[in-house]
Scaffold this active site. Structure first.
Site, PDB file in Angstrom:
ATOM      1  CB  SER A  48      -0.895   0.109   1.268  1.00  0.00           C
ATOM      2  OG  SER A  48      -2.054   0.978   1.135  1.00  0.00           O
ATOM      3  CG  HIS A  64      -4.337  -1.916  -1.950  1.00  0.00           C
ATOM      4  ND1 HIS A  64      -4.861  -2.286  -0.923  1.00  0.00           N
ATOM      5  CD2 HIS A  64      -3.759  -0.488  -1.254  1.00  0.00           C
ATOM      6  CE1 HIS A  64      -4.453  -1.790   0.270  1.00  0.00           C
ATOM      7  NE2 HIS A  64      -3.961  -0.980   0.217  1.00  0.00           N
TER       8      HIS A  64
END
Length: 196
Positions: free
Chosen positions: A96, A121
């Site tokens: 992330s 993501h």
């Protein structure tokens, strides 16, 4: 518990916490989620190291599951703001915002250890309250998503459409896959002698 290291010199022994000792070698370590506390610490260390020697590279080691987008963007902006090149190194997991910061290192100076994992993501968020408040939050998440995707596209060389598709869900990569993707530039198993 933070480990303590003892250093001996002609003036006697001196004890350092391990992170202070690493900082003397221009090594900053993000080994936790990105929060306001961890981001403030890292920003302060980057600014300190720039003031100490603006021409000497800084090494940012990352083992983080990600975290706050806003706090991560504060680290990202500081990495771009300071004069020294920032070497980024994934040790374990850069997921992330951790992966975003890994990719934010100086071109040619983004690395990973052999068995690390990298995951990108879309930003996560939630909202509650009145419909108008929820809409404001949704618009903000979409704005941030577009901003992060554009930066990833610029830094990896991947088309924005592929970034959008790949970040729609958790997208894990090995270090060699992350090289092909453009997130990092090299993988290493052993550090060259006299290198940080």
């Amino acid at each position: 518990m933070i480990p303590i290291v003892i250093e001996e010199s002609g003036r006697g022994e001196r004890a350092f916490d391990i992170y202070s000792r690493l900082l003397r070698e221009r090594i900053v370590f993000l080994g936790e989620p990105v929060t306001s506390d961890s981001a403030n610490r890292i920003v302060a260390q980057l600014l300190f190291l720039e003031a100490d020697d603006p021409d000497k590279d800084i090494f940012l080691y990352i083992n983080s599951p990600g975290g706050s987008v806003y706090d991560g963007l504060g680290i990202f902006d500081t990495m771009q703001h300071v004069k020294p090149d920032i070497h980024t190194v994934c040790v374990g997991l850069a997921a992330s915002m951790g992966a975003f910061l890994l990719c934010a290192g100086a071109k040619g100076k983004r690395s990973s250890l052999l068995h690390s994992r990298i995951m990108i993501h879309q930003p996560l968020g939630g909202a509650r309250g009145q419909a108008s408040d929820i809409r404001i939050q949704a618009d903000e998440i979409l704005f941030i998503k577009d901003k992060l995707n554009k930066e990833l596209s610029d830094r990896t060389g991947q088309p924005i459409e592929r970034i959008r598709e790949d970040t729609d869900r958790d997208f894990y990569m090995s270090p060699s896959e992350a090289i092909e993707y453009g997130i990092i530039d090299n993988v290493f198993n052993k550090r060259p002698i006299n290198s940080v």
